[in-house]
Design a protein around this motif. Structure first.
Motif, PDB file in Angstrom:
ATOM      1  N   SER A 184       1.325  -1.422   0.214  1.00 38.62           N
ATOM      2  CA  SER A 184       0.266   0.174  -0.056  1.00 38.62           C
ATOM      3  C   SER A 184       0.538   1.700  -0.213  1.00 38.62           C
ATOM      4  O   SER A 184       2.354   0.803   0.166  1.00 38.62           O
ATOM      5  CB  SER A 184      -0.638  -0.249   1.202  1.00 38.62           C
ATOM      6  N   GLU A 215       0.702   3.493   1.444  1.00 37.71           N
ATOM      7  CA  GLU A 215       1.163   4.215   3.199  1.00 37.71           C
ATOM      8  C   GLU A 215       2.668   3.409   3.569  1.00 37.71           C
ATOM      9  O   GLU A 215       3.268   3.793   4.577  1.00 37.71           O
ATOM     10  CB  GLU A 215      -0.144   3.718   4.252  1.00 37.71           C
ATOM     11  N   ARG A 267       6.504   4.798   5.024  1.00 40.70           N
ATOM     12  CA  ARG A 267       6.502   4.356   5.574  1.00 40.70           C
ATOM     13  C   ARG A 267       7.931   3.908   5.695  1.00 40.70           C
ATOM     14  O   ARG A 267       9.454   4.044   6.696  1.00 40.70           O
ATOM     15  CB  ARG A 267       5.688   3.455   6.756  1.00 40.70           C
TER      16      ARG A 267
END
Length: 70
Positions: free
Chosen positions: A1, A3, A7
């Motif tokens: 994903s 996200e 990160r």
């Protein structure tokens, strides 16, 4: 994903910008014999802190003999 990748990107950026990051040019380091079919390339040794970083290269069927980490 997206996200997760964000990160990961942030973690890599943090490492690159960290004062504790050490860049080592592995091509400049020699391969050393450890055991039949096993070689190591020592990248960094910090005797004071008691750690080292290395790359291990094992041929198929090779193994690292018993040893201690004293």
């Amino acid at each position: 994903s997206p996200e997760v990748w964000a990160r990961i990107d942030q973690s890599v950026d943090d490492l690159v910008n960290s004062e504790t990051t050490l860049t080592v040019h592995a091509a400049d380091k020699p391969w050393e014999f450890v055991a039949p079919g096993v070689e190591k390339k020592l990248l960094h040794l910090d005797a004071e802190a008691g750690w080292q970083a290395m790359i291990l290269k094992l041929e198929p069927g090779a193994f690292i003999p018993p040893h201690s980490h004293d």
